[in-house]
Scaffold this motif. Sequence first.
Motif, PDB file in Angstrom:
ATOM      1  N   UNK A   1     120.654  95.388  94.665  1.00 49.28           N
ATOM      2  CA  UNK A   1     121.282  94.332  94.210  1.00 49.28           C
ATOM      3  C   UNK A   1     122.576  94.825  93.379  1.00 49.28           C
ATOM      4  N   UNK A   2     123.487  94.284  93.636  1.00 48.79           N
ATOM      5  CA  UNK A   2     124.886  94.524  92.880  1.00 48.79           C
ATOM      6  C   UNK A   2     125.159  93.555  91.806  1.00 48.79           C
ATOM      7  N   UNK A   3     125.557  94.001  90.825  1.00 50.21           N
ATOM      8  CA  UNK A   3     126.237  93.121  89.642  1.00 50.21           C
ATOM      9  C   UNK A   3     127.547  93.479  89.497  1.00 50.21           C
ATOM     10  N   UNK A   4     128.661  92.587  89.471  1.00 47.87           N
ATOM     11  CA  UNK A   4     129.939  92.857  89.417  1.00 47.87           C
ATOM     12  C   UNK A   4     130.385  92.612  87.959  1.00 47.87           C
ATOM     13  N   UNK A   5     131.191  93.644  87.198  1.00 57.23           N
ATOM     14  CA  UNK A   5     131.541  93.579  86.044  1.00 57.23           C
ATOM     15  C   UNK A   5     133.140  93.631  85.898  1.00 57.23           C
ATOM     16  N   UNK A   6     133.522  92.782  85.298  1.00 59.06           N
ATOM     17  CA  UNK A   6     135.132  92.625  85.034  1.00 59.06           C
ATOM     18  C   UNK A   6     135.478  92.604  83.349  1.00 59.06           C
ATOM     19  N   UNK A   7     136.273  93.092  83.026  1.00 56.85           N
ATOM     20  CA  UNK A   7     137.003  92.984  81.624  1.00 56.85           C
ATOM     21  C   UNK A   7     138.370  93.050  81.285  1.00 56.85           C
ATOM     22  N   UNK A   8     138.629  92.386  80.118  1.00 55.79           N
ATOM     23  CA  UNK A   8     139.899  92.211  79.675  1.00 55.79           C
ATOM     24  C   UNK A   8     140.155  92.243  78.174  1.00 55.79           C
ATOM     25  N   UNK A   9     141.162  92.846  77.699  1.00 53.48           N
ATOM     26  CA  UNK A   9     141.703  92.801  76.449  1.00 53.48           C
ATOM     27  C   UNK A   9     141.638  91.404  75.765  1.00 53.48           C
ATOM     28  N   UNK A  10     141.203  91.171  74.735  1.00 56.72           N
ATOM     29  CA  UNK A  10     141.460  89.734  74.303  1.00 56.72           C
ATOM     30  C   UNK A  10     142.111  89.633  72.947  1.00 56.72           C
ATOM     31  N   UNK A  11     141.968  90.761  72.320  1.00 51.71           N
ATOM     32  CA  UNK A  11     142.733  90.904  71.082  1.00 51.71           C
ATOM     33  C   UNK A  11     143.119  92.342  70.837  1.00 51.71           C
ATOM     34  N   UNK A  12     144.115  92.280  69.740  1.00 54.18           N
ATOM     35  CA  UNK A  12     144.380  93.763  69.328  1.00 54.18           C
ATOM     36  C   UNK A  12     144.705  93.572  67.927  1.00 54.18           C
ATOM     37  N   UNK A  13     144.149  94.408  66.901  1.00 56.99           N
ATOM     38  CA  UNK A  13     144.675  94.472  65.494  1.00 56.99           C
ATOM     39  C   UNK A  13     144.240  95.790  65.212  1.00 56.99           C
ATOM     40  N   UNK A  14     145.237  96.391  64.316  1.00 56.62           N
ATOM     41  CA  UNK A  14     145.229  97.475  63.792  1.00 56.62           C
ATOM     42  C   UNK A  14     144.415  98.555  64.699  1.00 56.62           C
ATOM     43  N   UNK A  15     145.093  98.894  65.865  1.00 56.46           N
ATOM     44  CA  UNK A  15     144.523  99.775  66.720  1.00 56.46           C
ATOM     45  C   UNK A  15     143.230  99.602  67.557  1.00 56.46           C
ATOM     46  N   UNK A  16     142.466  98.369  67.173  1.00 58.52           N
ATOM     47  CA  UNK A  16     141.133  98.039  67.697  1.00 58.52           C
ATOM     48  C   UNK A  16     141.416  96.974  68.594  1.00 58.52           C
ATOM     49  N   UNK A  17     141.201  97.161  69.714  1.00 55.14           N
ATOM     50  CA  UNK A  17     141.081  96.279  70.953  1.00 55.14           C
ATOM     51  C   UNK A  17     139.485  95.581  70.887  1.00 55.14           C
ATOM     52  N   UNK A  18     139.763  94.195  71.079  1.00 49.71           N
ATOM     53  CA  UNK A  18     138.561  93.536  71.607  1.00 49.71           C
ATOM     54  C   UNK A  18     138.518  93.188  72.985  1.00 49.71           C
ATOM     55  N   UNK A  19     137.483  93.902  73.651  1.00 56.81           N
ATOM     56  CA  UNK A  19     137.423  93.562  75.338  1.00 56.81           C
ATOM     57  C   UNK A  19     136.111  92.724  75.578  1.00 56.81           C
ATOM     58  N   UNK A  20     136.620  91.551  76.273  1.00 62.28           N
ATOM     59  CA  UNK A  20     135.555  90.765  76.700  1.00 62.28           C
ATOM     60  C   UNK A  20     134.984  91.076  78.201  1.00 62.28           C
ATOM     61  N   UNK A  21     133.629  91.054  78.347  1.00 63.18           N
ATOM     62  CA  UNK A  21     133.247  91.782  79.767  1.00 63.18           C
ATOM     63  C   UNK A  21     132.392  90.677  80.298  1.00 63.18           C
TER      64      UNK A  21
END
Length: 137
Positions: A97-117
């Motif tokens: 079985x396959x699980x499909x994963x996508x992600x995007x950057x949702x915030x950037x602050x002081x060189x730290x990216x928050x990524x929603x998966x």
Amino acid sequence: MSAHVVEVGTELPPLVLHYTREDLVRYAGASGDFNPIHWSDRAARALGMPSVIAHGMLTMGKALRIVTDWVGDPARVEGYFVRFTKPVPVPDDDAGVDVHVTARVTALEDGLATIAIDALLGETRVLGSAQAQVRCG
């Protein structure tokens, strides 16, 4: 990490996670988690599951690969959080079985990216509130 500028809304390259019963056996051996719901259809069905399910921690770890592949250095991951929302049933066949994963950057602050998966088995979200924090600079 991509050579392009990272900004809110940047989408990471998608990832497909493949699971077979063999993967579950290997993970059970590596992790020491031999709960029968990961190897016995009978035990899984006794708890109302359709079949054997993948280990939650296996799905969590494999899903983070979308971020580590993108950033290039796993040491840049500063935090990771998920909720397990639905199990990943793994059929007793050669196809798996396959699980499909996508992600995007949702915030950037002081060189730290928050990524929603997002991790989907068909239309079913198997991880909820999945987020990673990654050092970009």
